[in-house]
Write a protein that holds these residues in place. Structure first.
Motif, PDB file in Angstrom:
ATOM      1  N   ILE A  43       0.839  -1.212   0.000  1.00 56.26           N
ATOM      2  CA  ILE A  43       0.000   0.000   0.000  1.00 56.26           C
ATOM      3  C   ILE A  43       0.862   1.245   0.000  1.00 56.26           C
ATOM      4  CG2 ILE A  43      -1.664   1.305   1.372  1.00 56.26           C
ATOM      5  CD1 ILE A  43      -2.825  -1.376   2.284  1.00 56.26           C
ATOM      6  N   GLY A  44       2.005   1.194   0.731  1.00 53.33           N
ATOM      7  CA  GLY A  44       2.913   2.352   0.729  1.00 53.33           C
ATOM      8  C   GLY A  44       3.465   2.627  -0.657  1.00 53.33           C
ATOM      9  N   LEU A  45       3.886   1.534  -1.359  1.00 55.54           N
ATOM     10  CA  LEU A  45       4.377   1.719  -2.721  1.00 55.54           C
ATOM     11  C   LEU A  45       3.282   2.301  -3.619  1.00 55.54           C
ATOM     12  CD1 LEU A  45       6.397  -1.604  -3.207  1.00 55.54           C
ATOM     13  CD2 LEU A  45       7.324   0.703  -2.883  1.00 55.54           C
ATOM     14  N   ALA A  46       2.078   1.814  -3.465  1.00 56.07           N
ATOM     15  CA  ALA A  46       0.971   2.314  -4.286  1.00 56.07           C
ATOM     16  C   ALA A  46       0.702   3.779  -3.989  1.00 56.07           C
ATOM     17  CB  ALA A  46      -0.278   1.468  -4.037  1.00 56.07           C
ATOM     18  N   PHE A  47       0.721   4.149  -2.713  1.00 56.22           N
ATOM     19  CA  PHE A  47       0.491   5.549  -2.359  1.00 56.22           C
ATOM     20  C   PHE A  47       1.601   6.452  -2.898  1.00 56.22           C
ATOM     21  CE2 PHE A  47      -2.598   4.300   0.976  1.00 56.22           C
ATOM     22  CZ  PHE A  47      -3.593   5.211   0.649  1.00 56.22           C
ATOM     23  N   ALA A  48       2.853   5.965  -2.796  1.00 52.03           N
ATOM     24  CA  ALA A  48       3.968   6.774  -3.306  1.00 52.03           C
ATOM     25  C   ALA A  48       3.837   6.979  -4.815  1.00 52.03           C
ATOM     26  CB  ALA A  48       5.291   6.092  -2.957  1.00 52.03           C
ATOM     27  N   ALA A  49       3.519   5.909  -5.539  1.00 50.64           N
ATOM     28  CA  ALA A  49       3.342   6.035  -6.982  1.00 50.64           C
ATOM     29  C   ALA A  49       2.160   6.921  -7.316  1.00 50.64           C
ATOM     30  CB  ALA A  49       3.166   4.646  -7.596  1.00 50.64           C
ATOM     31  N   ASN A  50       1.105   6.804  -6.558  1.00 46.63           N
ATOM     32  CA  ASN A  50      -0.076   7.645  -6.808  1.00 46.63           C
ATOM     33  C   ASN A  50       0.221   9.112  -6.522  1.00 46.63           C
ATOM     34  OD1 ASN A  50      -3.054   7.829  -7.341  1.00 46.63           O
ATOM     35  ND2 ASN A  50      -3.011   8.654  -5.261  1.00 46.63           N
ATOM     36  N   ALA A  51       1.022   9.361  -5.468  1.00 49.04           N
ATOM     37  CA  ALA A  51       1.401  10.743  -5.170  1.00 49.04           C
ATOM     38  C   ALA A  51       2.234  11.340  -6.301  1.00 49.04           C
ATOM     39  CB  ALA A  51       2.169  10.789  -3.852  1.00 49.04           C
ATOM     40  N   ARG A  52       3.110  10.527  -6.888  1.00 46.77           N
ATOM     41  CA  ARG A  52       3.927  11.011  -8.018  1.00 46.77           C
ATOM     42  C   ARG A  52       3.047  11.315  -9.212  1.00 46.77           C
ATOM     43  NH1 ARG A  52       9.161  11.102  -9.534  1.00 46.77           N
ATOM     44  NH2 ARG A  52       9.644  10.843 -11.761  1.00 46.77           N
ATOM     45  N   VAL A  53       2.066  10.425  -9.468  1.00 45.42           N
ATOM     46  CA  VAL A  53       1.137  10.693 -10.572  1.00 45.42           C
ATOM     47  C   VAL A  53       0.361  11.984 -10.321  1.00 45.42           C
ATOM     48  CG1 VAL A  53      -0.951   9.850 -11.717  1.00 45.42           C
ATOM     49  CG2 VAL A  53       0.927   8.277 -11.232  1.00 45.42           C
ATOM     50  N   THR A  54      -0.091  12.152  -9.093  1.00 44.67           N
ATOM     51  CA  THR A  54      -0.861  13.357  -8.749  1.00 44.67           C
ATOM     52  C   THR A  54      -0.015  14.607  -8.912  1.00 44.67           C
ATOM     53  OG1 THR A  54      -2.173  12.073  -7.178  1.00 44.67           O
ATOM     54  CG2 THR A  54      -2.219  14.450  -6.933  1.00 44.67           C
ATOM     55  N   ASP A  55       1.259  14.544  -8.474  1.00 46.43           N
ATOM     56  CA  ASP A  55       2.146  15.710  -8.586  1.00 46.43           C
ATOM     57  C   ASP A  55       2.406  16.057 -10.050  1.00 46.43           C
ATOM     58  OD1 ASP A  55       4.053  17.634  -7.328  1.00 46.43           O
ATOM     59  OD2 ASP A  55       5.472  16.466  -8.541  1.00 46.43           O
ATOM     60  N   ARG A  56       2.672  15.019 -10.887  1.00 53.52           N
ATOM     61  CA  ARG A  56       2.913  15.287 -12.316  1.00 53.52           C
ATOM     62  C   ARG A  56       1.658  15.827 -12.989  1.00 53.52           C
ATOM     63  NH1 ARG A  56       7.641  16.485 -12.479  1.00 53.52           N
ATOM     64  NH2 ARG A  56       7.151  16.754 -10.273  1.00 53.52           N
ATOM     65  N   ARG A  57       0.499  15.306 -12.563  1.00 52.28           N
ATOM     66  CA  ARG A  57      -0.752  15.788 -13.157  1.00 52.28           C
ATOM     67  C   ARG A  57      -1.000  17.245 -12.753  1.00 52.28           C
ATOM     68  NH1 ARG A  57      -3.859  12.029 -11.458  1.00 52.28           N
ATOM     69  NH2 ARG A  57      -3.709  10.746 -13.334  1.00 52.28           N
ATOM     70  N   ALA A  58      -0.658  17.573 -11.506  1.00 49.48           N
ATOM     71  CA  ALA A  58      -0.827  18.959 -11.051  1.00 49.48           C
ATOM     72  C   ALA A  58       0.093  19.905 -11.827  1.00 49.48           C
ATOM     73  CB  ALA A  58      -0.542  19.054  -9.551  1.00 49.48           C
ATOM     74  N   LEU A  59       1.332  19.415 -12.089  1.00 49.31           N
ATOM     75  CA  LEU A  59       2.256  20.238 -12.885  1.00 49.31           C
ATOM     76  C   LEU A  59       1.700  20.455 -14.293  1.00 49.31           C
ATOM     77  CD1 LEU A  59       4.969  21.657 -13.303  1.00 49.31           C
ATOM     78  CD2 LEU A  59       5.955  19.416 -13.870  1.00 49.31           C
ATOM     79  N   GLY A  60       1.169  19.372 -14.879  1.00 47.04           N
ATOM     80  CA  GLY A  60       0.580  19.521 -16.212  1.00 47.04           C
ATOM     81  C   GLY A  60      -0.610  20.455 -16.205  1.00 47.04           C
ATOM     82  N   ASN A  61      -1.373  20.415 -15.118  1.00 50.59           N
ATOM     83  CA  ASN A  61      -2.537  21.298 -15.018  1.00 50.59           C
ATOM     84  C   ASN A  61      -2.138  22.764 -14.889  1.00 50.59           C
ATOM     85  OD1 ASN A  61      -4.263  19.122 -15.175  1.00 50.59           O
ATOM     86  ND2 ASN A  61      -4.411  18.869 -12.943  1.00 50.59           N
ATOM     87  N   ARG A  62      -0.901  23.047 -14.435  1.00 51.33           N
ATOM     88  CA  ARG A  62      -0.437  24.438 -14.367  1.00 51.33           C
ATOM     89  C   ARG A  62       0.241  24.871 -15.662  1.00 51.33           C
ATOM     90  NH1 ARG A  62       1.209  22.762  -9.216  1.00 51.33           N
ATOM     91  NH2 ARG A  62       3.374  22.617  -9.889  1.00 51.33           N
ATOM     92  N   ILE A  63       0.906  23.910 -16.344  1.00 50.35           N
ATOM     93  CA  ILE A  63       1.641  24.265 -17.557  1.00 50.35           C
ATOM     94  C   ILE A  63       0.692  24.686 -18.674  1.00 50.35           C
ATOM     95  CG2 ILE A  63       3.126  23.347 -19.381  1.00 50.35           C
ATOM     96  CD1 ILE A  63       4.576  24.009 -16.804  1.00 50.35           C
ATOM     97  N   ALA A  64      -0.412  23.949 -18.815  1.00 54.32           N
ATOM     98  CA  ALA A  64      -1.345  24.276 -19.905  1.00 54.32           C
ATOM     99  C   ALA A  64      -1.911  25.704 -19.765  1.00 54.32           C
ATOM    100  CB  ALA A  64      -2.460  23.242 -19.959  1.00 54.32           C
ATOM    101  N   PRO A  65      -2.415  26.097 -18.585  1.00 56.99           N
ATOM    102  CA  PRO A  65      -2.875  27.496 -18.444  1.00 56.99           C
ATOM    103  C   PRO A  65      -1.742  28.500 -18.616  1.00 56.99           C
ATOM    104  CG  PRO A  65      -3.812  26.123 -16.717  1.00 56.99           C
ATOM    105  CD  PRO A  65      -2.779  25.299 -17.407  1.00 56.99           C
ATOM    106  N   ALA A  66      -0.518  28.091 -18.184  1.00 59.36           N
ATOM    107  CA  ALA A  66       0.615  29.012 -18.354  1.00 59.36           C
ATOM    108  C   ALA A  66       0.898  29.250 -19.829  1.00 59.36           C
ATOM    109  CB  ALA A  66       1.847  28.436 -17.653  1.00 59.36           C
ATOM    110  N   GLN A  67       0.727  28.193 -20.644  1.00 53.55           N
ATOM    111  CA  GLN A  67       0.904  28.381 -22.091  1.00 53.55           C
ATOM    112  C   GLN A  67      -0.136  29.354 -22.650  1.00 53.55           C
ATOM    113  OE1 GLN A  67       0.941  24.103 -23.165  1.00 53.55           O
ATOM    114  NE2 GLN A  67       2.905  24.544 -24.193  1.00 53.55           N
TER     115      GLN A  67
END
Length: 519
Positions: A43-67
């Motif tokens: 479960i810890g590995l799954a949470f860590a991977a999910n947190a990374r996905v969430t962080d990358r998705r959040a970055l993508g969600n900021r880059i598109a409006p920045a463009q």
């Protein structure tokens, strides 16, 4: 081992009771703990991977409006440049409207752009600031003098184009950086998603493997040893007591149970040995009893034939002496002859009674269903003369059918009624016979109005040849009630004196209830 001794515990087997493994509870605790650890890791590995996905998705969600904001910022700056060029050509202030709108849009877009470029995208903020500084340089060096009408030469205009081209290059670099960062974020999201999938697969595999391992472990330490112990227990239950139980490994409780079963088996072996010894002794006693019975039968034969014959001769010759010389001898001689005749007669009666007592219950006749009222009637008929002479009254209530030897049971009633007629008081004898059901048996009673029996002699009256009165007072040999007791016990019942009865004597006895109701 004697009959009353408690069973001995087997020696040399105490080591079976020593704990040889961990308890089942501890094995279960270890298994559950291992499963929990694996589950937490997965479960810890799954949470860590999910947190990374969430962080990358959040970055993508900021880059598109920045463009989008970067594009709006570029449009705002182009509008500013267009407005300034129109003003330079026409010198009319109305052409500055795009410039003024661009200034407002530029400030707004720049502010939004910096807000989006915080956090993980902060490294792109210098490109945005570079655009801002280039735009401010273009506005301060070129636009402000143009608006004030200070410079209007061709060289100055060339200088303005150079400055605005620098703004364009900064915008292009910002746009390129945002696009590269967007592609990078998309790749990171895909990579994080793959890692998340792999983490979930690994977590599931770890949990499944943990369950399989726990199952295998529990099978080896619990179910398999229990199965082996069950087979051994069934073998012992099937009668194989001599072979020791096979060794069992596993949880401590199972090892302890095996030790208990082995102890039980050894106790059974000991008890079986004791039973076999007792059976051997019983067989020897049975042989001795048969020999004793044969001797008793031989004695009965001798008593009925060999002893009776000389006794009859003694009696007959004594009677002949009494008849021939009565009155011819002195008084003492007549008394001696009378004593001899009386003793011989009593000896003959004792031998006959003893013979009857020995034969009681040994007739070999099968038991039949008979009416108890018929038995009483036969006994009363045999005693009819004594009943008539004594003016006795024999009252019989409704009696049930019983199963037994007819002649022996008639003898019981005949003895009881005869005792009531013999041991009567000054009044005429009154005998009452009745029966009722008690504790699953028929309980009979024979009560009279005679002299009664002192309760302290309640057991003595059923012993052979035990008399409570002198022979001169009441005739008999004292064998009647002993005979009744032997016959009743032979039929599976019991007989006793009712100690609470007043006004005479009351003898009670039981007989089993017959299952059949017809003969």
């Amino acid at each position: 081992m004697s009959e009353g001794d408690p069973p001995r515990k087997p020696r040399g087997r105490l080591e079976h009771r020593l704990p040889t493994g961990l308890p089942v509870g501890r094995w279960l605790a270890f298994s559950i703990g291992a499963l929990l650890i694996l589950a937490v890791i997965g479960i810890g590995l799954a949470f860590a991977a999910n947190a990374r996905v969430t962080d990358r998705r959040a970055l993508g969600n900021r880059i598109a409006p920045a463009q989008v904001d970067a594009l709006d910022l570029e449009n705002a700056l182009i509008n500013e440049e267009t407005g300034v060029r129109g003003f330079i050509i026409t010198h009319q202030s109305s052409f500055l409207a795009p410039y003024r709108q661009g200034i407002v849009a530029e400030a707004r877009d720049y502010r939004q752009l910096l807000t989006l470029l915080r956090g993980s995208a902060a490294d792109l903020a210098p490109d945005a600031k570079s655009v801002r500084s280039r735009a401010e340089a273009w506005q301060g060096i070129y636009v402000t003098p143009v608006l004030l009408g200070i410079h209007s030469s061709t060289a100055f205009e060339s200088r303005g184009k150079t400055l605005f081209n620098a703004v364009r290059r900064s915008l292009a670099r910002l746009t390129s950086s945002l696009a590269a960062r967007r592609d990078q974020a998309r790749m990171q999201i895909n990579s994080a998603a793959r890692i998340l999938t792999v983490s979930l697969i690994v977590a599931a595999a770890m949990i499944i493997l943990g369950l399989l391992g726990a199952g295998i472990l529990l099978r080896r330490i619990v179910t398999a040893p229990l199965a082996r112990l069950g087979r051994e227990a069934r073998r012992v239950a099937g009668g194989d007591f001599e072979t020791p139980l096979a060794a069992v490994t596993g949880a401590r409780e199972i090892v302890d149970v095996r030790a208990e079963v082995e102890t039980m088996r050894e106790l059974i072996v000991q008890e079986l040995a004791a039973v076999k010894t007792a059976e051997a002794q019983l067989r020897e006693q049975a042989i001795e009893l048969r020999r004793s019975n044969a001797d008793l039968e031989q004695f009965a034969y001798v008593a009925s034939h060999d002893l009776q014959e000389p006794l009859r001769k003694v009696t007959s010759f004594c009677q002949a002496l009494e008849q021939r010389y009565e009155g011819q001898l002195d008084e003492r001689a007549d008394q001696y002859i009378h004593y001899a005749v009386d003793g011989a007669k009593r000896m003959q009666i004792l031998i006959n009674d003893l013979l009857a007592f020995a034969r009681a219950g040994r007739s070999g006749r099968s038991h039949r269903l008979v009416e108890a009222s018929e038995l009483v009637e036969e006994a009363r008929s045999a005693l009819s003369e004594a009943i008539t002479e004594g003016g006795a009254t024999v009252t019989v209530s409704e009696l049930p059918p019983v199963r037994g030897d007819r002649a022996l049971l008639v003898s019981v009633f005949q003895n009881l009624i005869g005792n009531a007629l013999k041991f009567h008081g000054p009044e005429a004898p009154v005998v009452r016979i009745d029966a009722h059901e008690a504790n699953g048996d028929w309980e009979f009673s024979c009560a009279d109005n005679g002299i009664g029996v002192d309760p302290e002699y309640a057991e003595r009256i059923f012993l052979i040849f035990q008399r409570l009165h002198a022979k001169e007072s009441y005739p008999g040999t004292g064998i009647g009630l002993a005979m009744c007791r032997k016959i009743i016990e032979y039929h599976g019942g019991s007989i006793w004196l009712d100690r609470t009865y007043a006004g005479g004597a009351c003898i009670r006895f039981t007989l089993p209830i017959a299952k059949e109701t017809t003969t």
